[in-house]
Design an enzyme around this catalytic site. Sequence first.
Site, PDB file in Angstrom:
ATOM      1  N   GLY A 138      69.484   8.762 129.245  1.00  0.00           N
ATOM      2  CA  GLY A 138      70.573   9.154 129.125  1.00  0.00           C
ATOM      3  C   GLY A 138      71.568   8.781 128.025  1.00  0.00           C
ATOM      4  N   GLU A 250      72.400   4.869 106.800  1.00  0.00           N
ATOM      5  CA  GLU A 250      71.675   4.721 105.624  1.00  0.00           C
ATOM      6  C   GLU A 250      70.330   5.755 105.847  1.00  0.00           C
ATOM      7  OE1 GLU A 250      73.743   1.000 103.865  1.00  0.00           O
ATOM      8  OE2 GLU A 250      71.698   0.685 104.812  1.00  0.00           O
ATOM      9  N   GLY A 251      69.759   5.412 107.093  1.00  0.00           N
ATOM     10  CA  GLY A 251      68.569   6.086 107.547  1.00  0.00           C
ATOM     11  C   GLY A 251      68.564   7.545 107.332  1.00  0.00           C
ATOM     12  N   ARG A 277      48.760  37.601  97.496  1.00  0.00           N
ATOM     13  CA  ARG A 277      48.756  38.727  98.483  1.00  0.00           C
ATOM     14  C   ARG A 277      49.238  39.974  97.984  1.00  0.00           C
ATOM     15  NH1 ARG A 277      46.672  40.572 103.178  1.00  0.00           N
ATOM     16  NH2 ARG A 277      48.611  41.813 104.281  1.00  0.00           N
ATOM     17  N   GLN A 288      61.336  42.814  94.888  1.00  0.00           N
ATOM     18  CA  GLN A 288      62.805  42.172  94.699  1.00  0.00           C
ATOM     19  C   GLN A 288      63.001  41.431  96.161  1.00  0.00           C
ATOM     20  OE1 GLN A 288      66.419  44.222  93.953  1.00  0.00           O
ATOM     21  NE2 GLN A 288      66.475  43.156  92.084  1.00  0.00           N
ATOM     22  N   GLY A 348      54.140  36.804 106.354  1.00  0.00           N
ATOM     23  CA  GLY A 348      53.905  37.998 107.246  1.00  0.00           C
ATOM     24  C   GLY A 348      53.068  37.398 108.625  1.00  0.00           C
ATOM     25  N   GLU A 372      67.925  11.366 114.582  1.00  0.00           N
ATOM     26  CA  GLU A 372      68.943  10.450 113.996  1.00  0.00           C
ATOM     27  C   GLU A 372      70.258  11.063 113.728  1.00  0.00           C
ATOM     28  OE1 GLU A 372      67.838   8.126 110.423  1.00  0.00           O
ATOM     29  OE2 GLU A 372      65.852   8.123 111.146  1.00  0.00           O
ATOM     30  N   SER A 375      72.759  17.996 114.120  1.00  0.00           N
ATOM     31  CA  SER A 375      73.622  18.569 113.150  1.00  0.00           C
ATOM     32  C   SER A 375      75.007  18.562 113.428  1.00  0.00           C
ATOM     33  CB  SER A 375      73.108  20.020 112.890  1.00  0.00           C
ATOM     34  OG  SER A 375      72.072  19.963 112.052  1.00  0.00           O
TER      35      SER A 375
HETATM   36  C1  LIG Z   1      60.482  13.611 117.811  1.00  0.00           C
HETATM   37  C2  LIG Z   1      61.806  12.482 118.019  1.00  0.00           C
HETATM   38  C3  LIG Z   1      61.745  11.306 117.288  1.00  0.00           C
HETATM   39  C4  LIG Z   1      62.712  10.421 117.847  1.00  0.00           C
HETATM   40  N1  LIG Z   1      62.771   9.142 117.062  1.00  0.00           N
HETATM   41  C5  LIG Z   1      63.757   8.293 117.633  1.00  0.00           C
HETATM   42  C6  LIG Z   1      63.531   7.026 117.287  1.00  0.00           C
HETATM   43  O1  LIG Z   1      62.416   6.383 116.472  1.00  0.00           O
HETATM   44  N2  LIG Z   1      64.275   5.914 117.690  1.00  0.00           N
HETATM   45  C7  LIG Z   1      65.403   6.326 118.474  1.00  0.00           C
HETATM   46  O2  LIG Z   1      66.313   5.524 118.714  1.00  0.00           O
HETATM   47  N3  LIG Z   1      65.690   7.688 118.866  1.00  0.00           N
HETATM   48  C8  LIG Z   1      64.773   8.562 118.370  1.00  0.00           C
HETATM   49  N4  LIG Z   1      65.014   9.657 118.834  1.00  0.00           N
HETATM   50  C9  LIG Z   1      65.917  10.335 119.523  1.00  0.00           C
HETATM   51  C10 LIG Z   1      67.194  11.234 118.714  1.00  0.00           C
HETATM   52  O3  LIG Z   1      67.827  10.242 117.906  1.00  0.00           O
HETATM   53  C11 LIG Z   1      67.976  12.020 119.809  1.00  0.00           C
HETATM   54  O4  LIG Z   1      67.035  12.994 120.408  1.00  0.00           O
HETATM   55  C12 LIG Z   1      69.066  12.442 119.412  1.00  0.00           C
HETATM   56  O5  LIG Z   1      69.970  11.624 118.791  1.00  0.00           O
HETATM   57  C13 LIG Z   1      69.778  13.667 120.299  1.00  0.00           C
HETATM   58  O6  LIG Z   1      70.026  12.755 121.478  1.00  0.00           O
HETATM   59  P1  LIG Z   1      69.669  13.786 122.850  1.00  0.00           P
HETATM   60  O7  LIG Z   1      68.380  14.249 122.589  1.00  0.00           O
HETATM   61  O8  LIG Z   1      69.985  12.836 123.890  1.00  0.00           O
HETATM   62  O9  LIG Z   1      70.741  14.986 122.913  1.00  0.00           O
HETATM   63  P2  LIG Z   1      72.024  15.030 123.528  1.00  0.00           P
HETATM   64  O10 LIG Z   1      72.838  13.938 122.858  1.00  0.00           O
HETATM   65  O11 LIG Z   1      71.940  15.179 125.026  1.00  0.00           O
HETATM   66  O12 LIG Z   1      72.687  16.232 122.874  1.00  0.00           O
HETATM   67  C14 LIG Z   1      72.354  17.424 123.315  1.00  0.00           C
HETATM   68  C15 LIG Z   1      73.079  18.803 122.615  1.00  0.00           C
HETATM   69  O13 LIG Z   1      74.720  18.495 122.727  1.00  0.00           O
HETATM   70  C16 LIG Z   1      75.234  18.265 121.345  1.00  0.00           C
HETATM   71  N5  LIG Z   1      76.422  17.332 121.580  1.00  0.00           N
HETATM   72  C17 LIG Z   1      76.264  15.995 122.109  1.00  0.00           C
HETATM   73  N6  LIG Z   1      77.332  15.390 121.953  1.00  0.00           N
HETATM   74  C18 LIG Z   1      78.014  16.111 121.192  1.00  0.00           C
HETATM   75  C19 LIG Z   1      79.445  16.035 120.655  1.00  0.00           C
HETATM   76  N7  LIG Z   1      80.312  15.046 120.708  1.00  0.00           N
HETATM   77  N8  LIG Z   1      79.882  17.067 120.040  1.00  0.00           N
HETATM   78  C20 LIG Z   1      79.499  18.264 119.938  1.00  0.00           C
HETATM   79  N9  LIG Z   1      78.103  18.364 120.383  1.00  0.00           N
HETATM   80  C21 LIG Z   1      77.362  17.344 120.881  1.00  0.00           C
HETATM   81  C22 LIG Z   1      74.076  17.566 120.655  1.00  0.00           C
HETATM   82  O14 LIG Z   1      74.400  18.107 119.259  1.00  0.00           O
HETATM   83  C23 LIG Z   1      72.795  18.648 121.072  1.00  0.00           C
HETATM   84  O15 LIG Z   1      72.966  19.998 120.516  1.00  0.00           O
HETATM   85  C24 LIG Z   1      63.934  10.946 118.569  1.00  0.00           C
HETATM   86  C25 LIG Z   1      63.929  12.249 119.028  1.00  0.00           C
HETATM   87  C26 LIG Z   1      62.774  12.848 118.769  1.00  0.00           C
HETATM   88  C27 LIG Z   1      62.831  14.457 119.418  1.00  0.00           C
END
Ligand SMILES: Cc1cc2nc3c(=O)[nH]c(=O)nc-3n(C[C@H](O)[C@H](O)[C@H](O)COP(=O)(O)OP(=O)(O)OC[C@H]3O[C@@H](n4cnc5c(N)ncnc54)[C@H](O)[C@@H]3O)c2cc1C
Length: 390
Positions: A138, A250-251, A277, A288, A348, A372, A375
């Site tokens: 969540g 930093e990460g 290719r 180009q 392709g 992390e 975008s």
């Molecule tokens: C392969 C993988 C590895 C991972 N590794 C780790 C790890 O090692 N440790 C760890 O702790 N986490 C880890 N994560 C979790 C990752 O950091 C989260 O998935 C990420 O921060 C996004 O959170 P969410 O998936 O809950 O998306 P949500 O927060 O639910 O976001 C859903 C959408 O809403 C947008 N959104 C949310 N809030 C806002 C806002 N305020 N304004 C505009 N747009 C918004 C988001 O940009 C996204 O497009 C990992 C995730 C994956 C998929």
Amino acid sequence: MAEQTIEHAQPLTVLAEDEAIFRDAVREFADAQVRPLVREMDEHAKIPRSLVDQLFDLGVMAIEIPEAYGGAGASFFHAVLAVEELSRVDPSVGVLVDVQNTLVVNALMRWGNDDIKRRYLTRLASNTVGAYALSEAGSGSDAFALATRAKEDGEHYVITGRKLWITNGNEADIFLVFATINPEAGYRGITAFVVERGVAGFTVGKKEDKLGIRASSTCELIFEDCRVPKANVLGEVGKGYKSAIETLNEGRIGIGAQMIGLAAGALEHTIKYTKARKQFGKPIAEFQAIQFMLADMATEIEASRLLCYRAAAMKDAGERVTQFSAMAKLYSSEVAVRATEKGVQIFGGYGFIKDFPAEKYYRDVKLCTIGEGTSEIQRLVIARGILGAQ
Ligand SMILES: Cc1cc2nc3c(=O)[nH]c(=O)nc-3n(C[C@H](O)[C@H](O)[C@H](O)COP(=O)(O)OP(=O)(O)OC[C@H]3O[C@@H](n4cnc5c(N)ncnc54)[C@H](O)[C@@H]3O)c2cc1C
């Protein structure tokens, strides 16, 4: 008139001798040891332990750990170089090394007391993988809405809750876990704990079946009345939000490095392919339309590299990187998405099948506009920095 001496700063991409030697060693290792395993690791969704052991032997799992604890005592910039070179060949291996160095080791070095450093940095430097557990089902972007609870009980905290998406979950034996000691206190209740695999009440749960970076493990962590000694609190109680946010700031530079490596790797394969290719009686590199795509890929990768190297150099200089690491992560990941998409286009039909590398780069890349900090979140961080500075 006496000639004036002008002191020139070192160009960002001209490496110091030790950096160049280190970068070349990692590049050689990635080509010789990682490349032959890439396909198999992707298919089996696993990095073999023997390869993890080789990464320890190479010295890339403890880059910044001081020599006194068995590490290389090198800089954050070295970590960026290692992640870039490994990701050029396989971003799954790149992210394993990235999490170890730029999140876990970084946090322990910055926030750990002498006891924690002695107990854990030595292990992280010798043979133990670490993981960084903040996200939950969540709470992703809104990371500080986490629900995992830590209750005080004598000389222990008792942790209950679940973490999701934890990179290195399969390989790690040391987990940096964020939990709240007081949900009513909001982010001020968040506290960081060092939790070891094998402790009662802690299990590593389901491993996710993913689109890309399949060899990198992404796991659920389950805590059921898991007793962690107070001595394993990292930093101050209630200040975990600070260590989480500053470590992530930093990460993100490491994720930027992963992306420039990935995009550069995709470009290398693409260039080779365009020369080999032939269509309409000549190599497609002579069209180009193809040249323009290659030129855009190369230019954007160079720009990403400058952003990442600059942010890493700022971090090593002790400067505040928040805005600049967000820019490096945002731009590098979006560039890498564009570059790998062009890669598939240039290959392709062969870009769409698993016999060629383009499709894997295209799958691997997408995580980085999400993990992390998405975008969208990077843009919020940058905007906050710009607006706050006016
Ligand atoms: C392969 C993988 C590895 C991972 N590794 C780790 C790890 O090692 N440790 C760890 O702790 N986490 C880890 N994560 C979790 C990752 O950091 C989260 O998935 C990420 O921060 C996004 O959170 P969410 O998936 O809950 O998306 P949500 O927060 O639910 O976001 C859903 C959408 O809403 C947008 N959104 C949310 N809030 C806002 C806002 N305020 N304004 C505009 N747009 C918004 C988001 O940009 C996204 O497009 C990992 C995730 C994956 C998929």
